[in-house]
Enzyme design. Sequence first.
Site, PDB file in Angstrom:
ATOM      1  N   SER A  80       0.380  -1.088   0.193  1.00 48.62           N
ATOM      2  CA  SER A  80       0.169   0.187  -0.344  1.00 48.62           C
ATOM      3  C   SER A  80       1.055   1.162   0.404  1.00 48.62           C
ATOM      4  O   SER A  80       1.617   1.364  -0.966  1.00 48.62           O
ATOM      5  CB  SER A  80      -0.638   0.025   1.464  1.00 48.62           C
ATOM      6  N   ASP A 322      -2.678   7.173  -3.014  1.00 46.60           N
ATOM      7  CA  ASP A 322      -1.640   5.690  -2.370  1.00 46.60           C
ATOM      8  C   ASP A 322      -1.068   4.970  -3.256  1.00 46.60           C
ATOM      9  O   ASP A 322      -1.500   4.642  -4.836  1.00 46.60           O
ATOM     10  CB  ASP A 322      -2.141   4.622  -0.923  1.00 46.60           C
ATOM     11  N   ASP A 326      -6.427   2.654  -2.975  1.00 48.28           N
ATOM     12  CA  ASP A 326      -7.448   2.858  -2.766  1.00 48.28           C
ATOM     13  C   ASP A 326      -7.431   3.189  -1.432  1.00 48.28           C
ATOM     14  O   ASP A 326      -8.349   3.212  -0.827  1.00 48.28           O
ATOM     15  CB  ASP A 326      -6.935   0.379  -1.762  1.00 48.28           C
ATOM     16  N   ASN A 422      -7.419   9.646   5.957  1.00 51.28           N
ATOM     17  CA  ASN A 422      -6.485   9.318   5.131  1.00 51.28           C
ATOM     18  C   ASN A 422      -6.898   9.328   3.805  1.00 51.28           C
ATOM     19  O   ASN A 422      -6.012   8.705   3.128  1.00 51.28           O
ATOM     20  CB  ASN A 422      -5.365   8.068   5.089  1.00 51.28           C
ATOM     21  N   PRO A 561      -2.573   2.402  21.739  1.00 52.24           N
ATOM     22  CA  PRO A 561      -1.564   1.874  21.604  1.00 52.24           C
ATOM     23  C   PRO A 561      -1.385   1.591  19.933  1.00 52.24           C
ATOM     24  O   PRO A 561      -2.302   0.933  20.040  1.00 52.24           O
ATOM     25  CB  PRO A 561      -1.828   0.307  22.028  1.00 52.24           C
ATOM     26  N   SER A 562      -0.203   1.839  19.808  1.00 46.88           N
ATOM     27  CA  SER A 562       0.483   1.306  18.095  1.00 46.88           C
ATOM     28  C   SER A 562      -0.160  -0.738  18.016  1.00 46.88           C
ATOM     29  O   SER A 562      -0.115  -1.228  19.145  1.00 46.88           O
ATOM     30  CB  SER A 562       1.684   1.852  17.739  1.00 46.88           C
ATOM     31  N   THR A 564       1.216  -1.697  16.175  1.00 47.75           N
ATOM     32  CA  THR A 564       2.426  -2.304  15.307  1.00 47.75           C
ATOM     33  C   THR A 564       4.270  -2.541  15.897  1.00 47.75           C
ATOM     34  O   THR A 564       4.920  -3.220  15.653  1.00 47.75           O
ATOM     35  CB  THR A 564       2.636  -1.868  13.856  1.00 47.75           C
TER      36      THR A 564
END
Length: 610
Positions: A80, A322, A326, A422, A561-562, A564
């Site tokens: 992506s 992007d 998408d 986004n 919290p992230s 990743t």
Amino acid sequence: MPTSPKIYHGNSTPLPDKELAALIDAHPKPSSISHYSYGTAGFRYEASLLPCVFVRMGIFTALRSASLGGEEVGAMITASHNPEPDNGMKLADSHGGMLDAEWEKHAVSLANAPTSKQALELIHTLSDYATGHHRSTIVDGKLPKMVVHIGWDTRSHSPPLAALVIRAARAMGATVIDHGEVSTPMLHHFVMHANGHLLPSIIPQRCNESGYYEIMAMSYAALLRTGAVSGGKRLPSTSNLVIDGACGIGALKIDKFLRIFAKLRAEGCTVGLPRLHTVNFPGDGPLNENCGAEFVQKQQLPPKLYTESAGDVSKQYMTSFDGDADRVVFHYEDGTGKFHLLDGDKIAVLVSSFIQEELRCIDAEGKAVKCGVVQTAYANGSSTLYLKNVVKTNVVIAKTGVKFVHAAAHHHFDVGVYFEANGHGTVLFGPKFYDFIAAADARLRGTPRHNRANIALRRLRILPALVNQSVGDAMSDMMLVDAILFLRGWDLSTWSKLYSDMPSKQAKVKVVDRTVISTNDNETAATAPEALQTALQSAMDAMASQESSGNGPKPRCFVRPSGTEDAVRVYAEANSQKGADSLASEAMVLIHKLCGGVGAPPQPLITNRL
């Protein structure tokens, strides 16, 4: 012309365990990876770390198709908006959308099986599930029918990774349909349309690349033509649409649409088509670097134009995709050269207000079809206030991530609009919408062509075909937005002025263990550590008193919290950039103190909330 997919026919008979084990063992799990995670849209890592996952997911997609009795599924090889060195895989279920949550767990288990023996145990368990649920379709002890669609983006390492998926799926006896180089939403479209029994009858079934262009281009042109009887107007400032392709797959595919539009023009079947000018093709510059929707939306800067011929393009009407097409955002430069961004929040407002306006032309009380917008906590507060107070639509806040907002739109509304800030989003139309269209068609048949309710019906009937309901689609969303602007006689400046975004600030704080922080279901409030939300609320209240926002949106801040890394993400917005920065800084200090921050405390130290 689009190339036809390559089809590898399968016989539903997997290779012997010994050969499957050899295939798995040939691509072992890298020692640097302790656990492969499935994010909001799939697996995503540096490309050299992925062969292990891709072999196993080739097997997995075949088994997923078998578990559905031969319904067709898909695997898209892409990372992506990530940089060129990364790659990943997005899995498409038979309805064209994202993989079922329960089967997502199976995918993660298979990807992380320590040995080929343990992987085979999982494969046998999933095989038994498939055969147990579809015994009537099985012949001579084989697995149920399996069909897997494959596509990949323009990254140099995508074709060899795709080859691993194809090889593994074929090893299970699956039929594999290799579409080659396509965008992510195209692959999802192929899967959705391949399962025609799941497709609403109002949508023409087109399950290949040429059909994708045809259905979208024809629907777009038909929507524009409805402006001929209702005052649609193409303003000079929107006559040339410049498309930033992020040096990715989207730029290549736009050229295919241009050929269809040229044919429609020659046949006199167009009204109001803008001239499309694509920049930032693959090879013009690094994929997603200083260009594309991710860069433009996060940095709030115009894209770098790598294409040599791009120096003279107009910047009055621009859009950025992007890397896998998408996501889409719009932007322009005004007469003073100032940059203006119209992100996913602005798209959600435009699209939802248009649909509701058309519905009310047929159903003045607005009771027949329940419409609404799904946002995440990252949606700008001004957009939420505008949707509730001006558009007068329902708004639901869902957990961050497309799989969560997509599910919420389907669950809560008959017509559900979602666009993350986004630029990723779409519109979902439920059964009550199709029933409404059928009833309106019977009631309005024979009424004058210029009757407003009749015009609204024609527009609403077009939307399910123009909109890619399986997933966000930059090309589909771009055409929908452009058509709405034409029908309203607007340009980007008029659209931008619907409301003013609250200034915002995003940041992150590294922590020892991100699991110490938890949130409520839609991530708008922290539930642990216990003292964190109380302190954050105190900071928000103090900022509200300081800024005196009146009836406008209030300053707010949330942390999560992230997904990743061991970090906590911060979002703050206020009525001034200084206020947003201050609120974000205070939240960062609170996280560092209460959640086990790594390194020196963030600066400036302005908090006294503890």
